[in-house]
Design a protein around this motif. Structure first.
Motif, PDB file in Angstrom:
ATOM      1  N   LEU A 117       0.831  -1.206   0.000  1.00 53.65           N
ATOM      2  CA  LEU A 117       0.000   0.000   0.000  1.00 53.65           C
ATOM      3  C   LEU A 117       0.865   1.255   0.000  1.00 53.65           C
ATOM      4  O   LEU A 117       0.606   2.202  -0.754  1.00 53.65           O
ATOM      5  CB  LEU A 117      -0.942   0.008   1.212  1.00 53.65           C
ATOM      6  CG  LEU A 117      -2.027  -1.058   1.241  1.00 53.65           C
ATOM      7  CD1 LEU A 117      -2.765  -1.022   2.574  1.00 53.65           C
ATOM      8  CD2 LEU A 117      -2.985  -0.920   0.070  1.00 53.65           C
ATOM      9  N   ARG A 118       1.874   1.262   0.837  1.00 53.95           N
ATOM     10  CA  ARG A 118       2.767   2.426   0.907  1.00 53.95           C
ATOM     11  C   ARG A 118       3.394   2.702  -0.462  1.00 53.95           C
ATOM     12  O   ARG A 118       3.396   3.839  -0.934  1.00 53.95           O
ATOM     13  CB  ARG A 118       3.851   2.183   1.960  1.00 53.95           C
ATOM     14  CG  ARG A 118       4.830   3.349   2.110  1.00 53.95           C
ATOM     15  CD  ARG A 118       5.854   3.092   3.208  1.00 53.95           C
ATOM     16  NE  ARG A 118       6.722   1.977   2.838  1.00 53.95           N
ATOM     17  CZ  ARG A 118       7.124   1.046   3.699  1.00 53.95           C
ATOM     18  NH1 ARG A 118       6.731   1.066   4.962  1.00 53.95           N
ATOM     19  NH2 ARG A 118       7.928   0.088   3.300  1.00 53.95           N
ATOM     20  N   TYR A 119       3.896   1.677  -1.108  1.00 54.24           N
ATOM     21  CA  TYR A 119       4.562   1.863  -2.398  1.00 54.24           C
ATOM     22  C   TYR A 119       3.575   2.324  -3.477  1.00 54.24           C
ATOM     23  O   TYR A 119       3.842   3.272  -4.208  1.00 54.24           O
ATOM     24  CB  TYR A 119       5.271   0.574  -2.827  1.00 54.24           C
ATOM     25  CG  TYR A 119       6.098   0.779  -4.070  1.00 54.24           C
ATOM     26  CD1 TYR A 119       7.307   1.467  -4.003  1.00 54.24           C
ATOM     27  CD2 TYR A 119       5.672   0.308  -5.301  1.00 54.24           C
ATOM     28  CE1 TYR A 119       8.069   1.675  -5.146  1.00 54.24           C
ATOM     29  CE2 TYR A 119       6.419   0.517  -6.439  1.00 54.24           C
ATOM     30  CZ  TYR A 119       7.623   1.199  -6.361  1.00 54.24           C
ATOM     31  OH  TYR A 119       8.366   1.407  -7.498  1.00 54.24           O
ATOM     32  N   TYR A 120       2.440   1.673  -3.572  1.00 55.49           N
ATOM     33  CA  TYR A 120       1.488   2.011  -4.639  1.00 55.49           C
ATOM     34  C   TYR A 120       0.829   3.371  -4.414  1.00 55.49           C
ATOM     35  O   TYR A 120       0.606   4.120  -5.366  1.00 55.49           O
ATOM     36  CB  TYR A 120       0.449   0.899  -4.804  1.00 55.49           C
ATOM     37  CG  TYR A 120       0.994  -0.216  -5.662  1.00 55.49           C
ATOM     38  CD1 TYR A 120       0.584  -0.380  -6.972  1.00 55.49           C
ATOM     39  CD2 TYR A 120       1.960  -1.079  -5.166  1.00 55.49           C
ATOM     40  CE1 TYR A 120       1.114  -1.381  -7.773  1.00 55.49           C
ATOM     41  CE2 TYR A 120       2.506  -2.078  -5.948  1.00 55.49           C
ATOM     42  CZ  TYR A 120       2.087  -2.228  -7.252  1.00 55.49           C
ATOM     43  OH  TYR A 120       2.629  -3.205  -8.048  1.00 55.49           O
ATOM     44  N   PHE A 121       0.545   3.714  -3.173  1.00 54.32           N
ATOM     45  CA  PHE A 121      -0.073   5.012  -2.884  1.00 54.32           C
ATOM     46  C   PHE A 121       0.950   6.152  -2.887  1.00 54.32           C
ATOM     47  O   PHE A 121       0.677   7.229  -3.406  1.00 54.32           O
ATOM     48  CB  PHE A 121      -0.810   4.989  -1.546  1.00 54.32           C
ATOM     49  CG  PHE A 121      -2.085   4.187  -1.538  1.00 54.32           C
ATOM     50  CD1 PHE A 121      -2.844   4.002  -2.683  1.00 54.32           C
ATOM     51  CD2 PHE A 121      -2.542   3.634  -0.357  1.00 54.32           C
ATOM     52  CE1 PHE A 121      -4.026   3.275  -2.654  1.00 54.32           C
ATOM     53  CE2 PHE A 121      -3.734   2.907  -0.312  1.00 54.32           C
ATOM     54  CZ  PHE A 121      -4.471   2.730  -1.471  1.00 54.32           C
ATOM     55  N   GLU A 122       2.104   5.929  -2.315  1.00 60.86           N
ATOM     56  CA  GLU A 122       3.057   7.021  -2.128  1.00 60.86           C
ATOM     57  C   GLU A 122       4.089   7.154  -3.244  1.00 60.86           C
ATOM     58  O   GLU A 122       4.693   8.223  -3.392  1.00 60.86           O
ATOM     59  CB  GLU A 122       3.765   6.865  -0.784  1.00 60.86           C
ATOM     60  CG  GLU A 122       2.807   6.956   0.397  1.00 60.86           C
ATOM     61  CD  GLU A 122       3.487   6.774   1.740  1.00 60.86           C
ATOM     62  OE1 GLU A 122       4.731   6.889   1.819  1.00 60.86           O
ATOM     63  OE2 GLU A 122       2.764   6.511   2.719  1.00 60.86           O
ATOM     64  N   GLU A 123       4.311   6.099  -4.018  1.00 62.28           N
ATOM     65  CA  GLU A 123       5.318   6.157  -5.078  1.00 62.28           C
ATOM     66  C   GLU A 123       4.722   6.097  -6.479  1.00 62.28           C
ATOM     67  O   GLU A 123       5.241   6.715  -7.398  1.00 62.28           O
ATOM     68  CB  GLU A 123       6.343   5.030  -4.913  1.00 62.28           C
ATOM     69  CG  GLU A 123       7.096   5.064  -3.600  1.00 62.28           C
ATOM     70  CD  GLU A 123       7.915   6.327  -3.394  1.00 62.28           C
ATOM     71  OE1 GLU A 123       8.495   6.842  -4.378  1.00 62.28           O
ATOM     72  OE2 GLU A 123       7.968   6.811  -2.245  1.00 62.28           O
ATOM     73  N   LEU A 124       3.655   5.338  -6.648  1.00 65.55           N
ATOM     74  CA  LEU A 124       3.092   5.138  -7.990  1.00 65.55           C
ATOM     75  C   LEU A 124       1.823   5.947  -8.248  1.00 65.55           C
ATOM     76  O   LEU A 124       1.248   5.855  -9.321  1.00 65.55           O
ATOM     77  CB  LEU A 124       2.820   3.645  -8.235  1.00 65.55           C
ATOM     78  CG  LEU A 124       4.052   2.738  -8.205  1.00 65.55           C
ATOM     79  CD1 LEU A 124       3.643   1.295  -8.507  1.00 65.55           C
ATOM     80  CD2 LEU A 124       5.119   3.201  -9.177  1.00 65.55           C
ATOM     81  N   ARG A 125       1.350   6.687  -7.262  1.00 65.98           N
ATOM     82  CA  ARG A 125       0.178   7.554  -7.392  1.00 65.98           C
ATOM     83  C   ARG A 125      -1.141   6.820  -7.568  1.00 65.98           C
ATOM     84  O   ARG A 125      -2.099   7.383  -8.075  1.00 65.98           O
ATOM     85  CB  ARG A 125       0.351   8.554  -8.537  1.00 65.98           C
ATOM     86  CG  ARG A 125       1.358   9.606  -8.238  1.00 65.98           C
ATOM     87  CD  ARG A 125       1.357  10.633  -9.317  1.00 65.98           C
ATOM     88  NE  ARG A 125       2.543  10.359 -10.132  1.00 65.98           N
ATOM     89  CZ  ARG A 125       2.748  10.845 -11.324  1.00 65.98           C
ATOM     90  NH1 ARG A 125       1.869  11.625 -11.881  1.00 65.98           N
ATOM     91  NH2 ARG A 125       3.839  10.565 -11.973  1.00 65.98           N
ATOM     92  N   TYR A 126      -1.217   5.567  -7.159  1.00 64.20           N
ATOM     93  CA  TYR A 126      -2.510   4.892  -7.168  1.00 64.20           C
ATOM     94  C   TYR A 126      -3.379   5.505  -6.087  1.00 64.20           C
ATOM     95  O   TYR A 126      -2.873   6.044  -5.100  1.00 64.20           O
ATOM     96  CB  TYR A 126      -2.338   3.386  -6.957  1.00 64.20           C
ATOM     97  CG  TYR A 126      -1.908   2.679  -8.223  1.00 64.20           C
ATOM     98  CD1 TYR A 126      -2.854   2.081  -9.054  1.00 64.20           C
ATOM     99  CD2 TYR A 126      -0.576   2.636  -8.613  1.00 64.20           C
ATOM    100  CE1 TYR A 126      -2.478   1.453 -10.223  1.00 64.20           C
ATOM    101  CE2 TYR A 126      -0.192   2.009  -9.786  1.00 64.20           C
ATOM    102  CZ  TYR A 126      -1.141   1.420 -10.586  1.00 64.20           C
ATOM    103  OH  TYR A 126      -0.780   0.817 -11.748  1.00 64.20           O
ATOM    104  N   GLN A 127      -4.698   5.432  -6.277  1.00 65.59           N
ATOM    105  CA  GLN A 127      -5.596   6.066  -5.312  1.00 65.59           C
ATOM    106  C   GLN A 127      -6.569   5.099  -4.658  1.00 65.59           C
ATOM    107  O   GLN A 127      -7.299   5.478  -3.771  1.00 65.59           O
ATOM    108  CB  GLN A 127      -6.354   7.232  -5.987  1.00 65.59           C
ATOM    109  CG  GLN A 127      -7.211   6.835  -7.177  1.00 65.59           C
ATOM    110  CD  GLN A 127      -8.596   6.361  -6.816  1.00 65.59           C
ATOM    111  OE1 GLN A 127      -9.151   6.730  -5.801  1.00 65.59           O
ATOM    112  NE2 GLN A 127      -9.168   5.505  -7.658  1.00 65.59           N
TER     113      GLN A 127
END
Length: 183
Positions: A117-127
């Motif tokens: 979650l941290r990587y996808y939300f904070e690095e890849l801009r997934y919402q």
């Protein structure tokens, strides 16, 4: 937590290695565990599992879809986590996590999911992240709710296993909900 983005409080994520084949092969004999995560497949030979692990080692990423090994800080392989249906345009993705039975209830799954979650939300801009859970998988239901996911729907009679049909629940967590849980 250490400064390595792929580490949490209890585990770290890394690519699956060809040398991991034996742990995954032994896990294949856990039919109930397989039923909870996916489906019970036909038996696979040792060579088949070696080939699978070797393929995962060289092809573990496809766009933002990934499959990673979960290991403790003592380098013990305890399971795997994957993302799928990654849609960068809409900013949504799904994930699945599988922990080998002897490592259940130690916090490894929740730690691995938090890393994703941290990587996808904070690095890849997934919402938004979604997880699909079989209605009979009470441990996974508890995991989603513990992580702050909300049950958003129920797909009736979607899964056939153990002689009957079961519902599948859809859980979701938005980035803003994730941010609120972090504070």
């Amino acid at each position: 937590m250490n400064n390595y983005i792929w580490s949490g409080k209890k585990v770290r994520l890394r690519p699956i290695l060809a040398s991991d084949w034996e742990k995954f092969h032994q896990n294949d004999f856990d039919s109930q565990g397989a039923r909870l995560c996916d489906v019970i497949y036909f038996p696979r030979s040792e060579e088949g599992t070696k080939s699978w692990a070797s393929n995962r080692e060289s092809e573990y990423v496809n766009g933002d879809n990934v499959i990673l090994a979960i290991e403790t800080f003592d380098s013990e392989l305890v399971g795997s986590i994957n993302t799928n249906s990654c849609d960068a345009r809409h900013g949504t993705f799904k994930y699945g996590v599988a922990i080998f039975r002897e490592h259940w209830r130690k916090g490894y799954a929740s730690d691995a999911v938090r890393i994703i979650l941290r990587y996808y939300f904070e690095e890849l801009r997934y919402q938004k992240s979604n997880a699909y859970v079989y209605s009979f998988n009470t441990n996974s239901i508890a995991l989603q709710e513990h992580l702050g996911f909300t049950q958003e729907g129920k797909l009736r009679n979607m899964i056939f296993t153990n002689g009957q049909h079961y519902d599948e629940y859809v859980y979701g967590l938005t980035k803003s909900e994730y941010e609120h849980l972090k504070t």
